[in-house]
Scaffold this active site. Structure first.
Site, PDB file in Angstrom:
ATOM      1  N   ARG A  46       0.822  -1.204   0.000  1.00  0.00           N
ATOM      2  CA  ARG A  46       0.000   0.000   0.000  1.00  0.00           C
ATOM      3  C   ARG A  46       0.858   1.256   0.000  1.00  0.00           C
ATOM      4  O   ARG A  46       0.521   2.244  -0.618  1.00  0.00           O
ATOM      5  CB  ARG A  46      -0.931  -0.007   1.226  1.00  0.00           C
ATOM      6  CG  ARG A  46      -2.284  -0.641   0.889  1.00  0.00           C
ATOM      7  CD  ARG A  46      -3.228  -0.579   2.066  1.00  0.00           C
ATOM      8  NE  ARG A  46      -2.712  -1.387   3.174  1.00  0.00           N
ATOM      9  CZ  ARG A  46      -3.339  -1.542   4.341  1.00  0.00           C
ATOM     10  NH1 ARG A  46      -4.481  -0.934   4.557  1.00  0.00           N
ATOM     11  NH2 ARG A  46      -2.819  -2.285   5.297  1.00  0.00           N
ATOM     12  N   GLY A 133       1.690 -22.014  11.228  1.00  0.00           N
ATOM     13  CA  GLY A 133       2.963 -21.405  10.836  1.00  0.00           C
ATOM     14  C   GLY A 133       3.924 -22.358  10.186  1.00  0.00           C
ATOM     15  O   GLY A 133       3.637 -22.937   9.130  1.00  0.00           O
ATOM     16  N   GLY A 186       2.707  -7.133  22.281  1.00  0.00           N
ATOM     17  CA  GLY A 186       2.645  -7.399  20.846  1.00  0.00           C
ATOM     18  C   GLY A 186       2.130  -8.779  20.489  1.00  0.00           C
ATOM     19  O   GLY A 186       2.162  -9.185  19.332  1.00  0.00           O
ATOM     20  N   GLU A 189      -3.270  -8.256  18.648  1.00  0.00           N
ATOM     21  CA  GLU A 189      -3.422  -7.091  17.795  1.00  0.00           C
ATOM     22  C   GLU A 189      -4.315  -6.058  18.458  1.00  0.00           C
ATOM     23  O   GLU A 189      -5.013  -6.347  19.438  1.00  0.00           O
ATOM     24  CB  GLU A 189      -4.008  -7.522  16.451  1.00  0.00           C
ATOM     25  CG  GLU A 189      -3.060  -8.456  15.704  1.00  0.00           C
ATOM     26  CD  GLU A 189      -3.578  -8.844  14.326  1.00  0.00           C
ATOM     27  OE1 GLU A 189      -4.099  -7.970  13.634  1.00  0.00           O
ATOM     28  OE2 GLU A 189      -3.460 -10.027  13.976  1.00  0.00           O
ATOM     29  N   ASP A 200      -9.919 -17.050  14.175  1.00  0.00           N
ATOM     30  CA  ASP A 200      -8.674 -17.519  13.571  1.00  0.00           C
ATOM     31  C   ASP A 200      -8.533 -19.033  13.739  1.00  0.00           C
ATOM     32  O   ASP A 200      -8.248 -19.763  12.781  1.00  0.00           O
ATOM     33  CB  ASP A 200      -7.488 -16.791  14.219  1.00  0.00           C
ATOM     34  CG  ASP A 200      -6.152 -17.289  13.708  1.00  0.00           C
ATOM     35  OD1 ASP A 200      -5.718 -16.843  12.636  1.00  0.00           O
ATOM     36  OD2 ASP A 200      -5.543 -18.146  14.383  1.00  0.00           O
ATOM     37  N   LYS A 204      -8.704 -22.154  10.840  1.00  0.00           N
ATOM     38  CA  LYS A 204      -7.694 -23.209  10.731  1.00  0.00           C
ATOM     39  C   LYS A 204      -8.328 -24.588  10.912  1.00  0.00           C
ATOM     40  O   LYS A 204      -7.976 -25.547  10.217  1.00  0.00           O
ATOM     41  CB  LYS A 204      -6.600 -22.978  11.773  1.00  0.00           C
ATOM     42  CG  LYS A 204      -5.758 -21.732  11.472  1.00  0.00           C
ATOM     43  CD  LYS A 204      -4.920 -21.318  12.679  1.00  0.00           C
ATOM     44  CE  LYS A 204      -4.025 -20.125  12.350  1.00  0.00           C
ATOM     45  NZ  LYS A 204      -3.415 -19.543  13.570  1.00  0.00           N
TER      46      LYS A 204
END
Lengths: 432, 432
Positions: A46, A133, A186, A189, A200, A204
């Protein structure tokens, strides 16, 4: 044939920037493994001025143009979300590009459309990075176990909620406090809804169930409960029965051959502290797969993060590139089984129920009666008195989930029940 | 094209009979997944009258004829051993058949010849079942991690020795006693040499290292020590430092880019009881893979047994069949890196050394001096006195293996050293 395969990258954030780095640092190895160099043809972002790590000439804001360019062979998508990712990938597939994506939400919402487009174009769509992941999980399900009959997949597949639950367990904090800590560090979010409410993990779970059972599963097929209602009392209650609370994704095949169903669910559950999943910490994911011939298999590793996710993306990139050079495709969607989804109410579960009750005669008999009435048998009961009140802690045997929740509703209307201190499903106990 | 793919099976023992069963029981699923039925074309055995589970018409003693028959597409080999397996598979490949094999010994001895023959014929040779039974491990190494840089593979890959060491640990038994128990229970074969002396684990280590590091590795490249010299004193010594003894297969990449080497070794080692590999029981295998981007991954499951191994064979069979139908091949051997093997003496290891010494002044100084002289630094020392004797227990920091073994030899010649009670390498400690 050209002398290199050219890759368009959509998105250059936490994962994308690692893909760029690894493609550069491992260029020679990747070329040797693929049989031809992999070159970056363009990177759609972006804000081009925020990516000093990418050659300026490669950056573009025009993703729709990039994915259709004649000099692009493979499109790697690490943007996430439904749109514009879906339109971009369908356009890429329509133009004969192979696709590697980490987009679990899109695959769980509309994987069928993507698979169909890939099949029509005779190209690949690979997505190992979408679940757990760096852990090689989708390829083993799709290929290594293609000759076996998978009966169950159960795992921890969301790092944010696992961090929050781990903190609640370690410090006694409530949900809001632990979430605040996760945000500050962190791990969560700014808008934690997708993680905390289980979206989420449910996406999955849908992907895992589809691969495991050779049937199409979408997000809507997944029974989903997040961790927003998990209390410090639940954590304490879990410890009292030797358990720990985890957000689990559970995919099961049930019923006799010929009238099989699948059940897919994501919810917090108490699991024994001795269960291998209980020891899975913060950033890690772990998934158990039960198959008839293979028995129990476990896969463990980093479930998120830029480099681990990029590792999975690059593994797919090499596979897709090899297939392109060979003029072949990998195994596509396998959804022949077309199994119906069992409603959550009919799924067999076990409950832990802790009730604050008035300490008067007949309470246990009445509570036991309510379970019996609903056809639920009780495995253990513990009664703890304090002053004029008592706490009844029950763990049931397996019963249809609807019967269990009906029993809990019924109990909460009884005059001597002051408070349902903790109600949560229990998984992974030996008698399951 | 024919309307079925036809499979020749070589061997119908523990694994082969399960392959026959699963091919029959899952025929419909396999056909749906492959896109065409898989049919058994023939089963080569030594004694046809011992296989009531197989249609008599399929049984043959003429394996050389079977693997060249025009109506055979794929040859599955579960006989084991070097010959006649090698000749049969080379003949099959030469006649354009794809091959699925579980033959770790043959692959570790002469995998290159087989891979070359497969490449020449443009067909597949797959062998997931050769290492760690049902655990999907080779495909993840070969494909999922093809975009990453694997630095280390460490695991427990032999069930027999793991059973024996587990028994020694649980009961205090010596090696011979535990081996007797393993034999009586069917965990060890009548001639247990291949397992006990580490040949089986070393063959698997060679295969893992070759895939992980993209280089050819044979059994001769593997430093191999079995468990025949592990004593009850070793087990006791391990416990005293919070460790347990396991037979480990360790594959490492060492040295800076440009002058890299690999080291592959199989030997008993003490590992911390808190290490995930320490908890791997009897029949199970577990393998850790460290990769630069992916981080640490663990794979866990049943490493042996008829059904689990057959699951891996069938997964390969489906993959190979799909490739044949598509007119493609999977990724072949990847040995471009061609890395030299580091001699064991130069490999960095750590030792645990327990010495029975005379209890006299200056002993510790002399022992410490011997380590220092060889450039080995000591992490911990514990001295336990009893009567006129004492035991010195040392754990070193990492040093070249040759320096460590030289130190031990030197110590054993010192007058005050009565006996080296236990000498064993240590792996998996946090400071590694």
């Amino acid at each position: 044939m050209a002398d290199a395969l050219r890759v368009a990258l959509l998105g250059c954030g936490v994962v994308g920037s690692q893909v760029v780095r690894l493609m550069r640092e491992q260029a020679d190895d990747l070329a040797a493994r693929v049989g031809m160099p992999l070159e970056l043809a363009g990177v759609a972002v972006r804000r081009p001025n925020r990516h000093p790590e990418v050659d300026a000439g490669l950056l573009t804001t025009d993703a729709p143009e990039l994915v259709t360019r004649d000099d692009v062979d493979i499109v790697v998508e690490v943007v996430g979300g439904i749109e514009p990712a879906r339109s971009l990938l369908l356009s890429a597939l329509g133009h004969g590009k192979s696709v590697v994506t980490a987009n679990k939400a899109l695959l769980a919402e509309d994987g069928a459309t993507l698979h169909d487009a890939a099949a029509r174009a005779g190209v690949d769509i690979y997505y190992e990075a979408a679940v757990a992941g760096a852990i090689p999980l989708l390829r083993p399900l799709r290929e290594s176990l293609a000759g076996d009959r998978i009966t169950r997949v159960i795992g921890i597949v969301n790092g944010t909620t696992n961090f929050i639950l781990s903190r609640m367990d370690a410090t006694g904090a409530g949900f809001e406090e632990a979430l605040g800590e996760a945000t500050a560090l962190g791990y969560a979010e700014a808008d934690p809804t997708a993680d905390v409410d289980g979206f989420d993990a449910a996406a999955k779970a849908a992907i895992l169930a589809g691969l495991a059972f050779h049937t199409r599963v979408t997000l809507d097929d997944v029974h989903r409960e997040g961790i927003g209602n998990v209390t410090a009392a639940d954590i304490t209650s879990a410890k009292a029965i030797g358990c720990t609370v985890k957000l689990l994704a559970i995919c099961e095949r049930t019923g006799p051959p010929g009238s099989e169903q699948i059940a897919v669910r994501v919810h917090p559950a108490m699991i024994p502290a001795t269960h291998p999943l209980a020891g899975v910490g913060d950033a890690f994911n772990a998934v158990f797969v039960d198959a008839q011939a293979a028995g129990s298999l476990m896969f463990y590793g980093r479930g998120a993060g830029g480099a681990p996710t990029a590792s999975a993306v690059l593994g797919d990139l090499v596979a897709v590139a090899r297939n392109r050079i060979n003029g072949s495709r990998g195994s596509g969607e396998s959804a022949y089984a077309d199994l119906p989804v069992r409603p959550m109410g009919e799924v067999s579960t076990r409950y832990h129920v802790a009730l604050d009750v008035a300490d008067q005669p007949g309470v246990l008999a009445a509570v036991a009666g309510a379970f019996a009435e609903n056809g639920v048998s009780i495995q253990t009961v513990r009664q703890e008195g304090r002053d004029d009140a008592a706490t009844l802690v029950l763990v049931t045997h397996a019963a249809p989930d609807a019967a269990l929740s009906r029993t809990v509703r019924q109990l909460s209307t009884m005059a001597f029940v002051r408070h349902a201190a903790s109600v949560m499903r229990v998984e992974g106990m030996a008698s399951d």
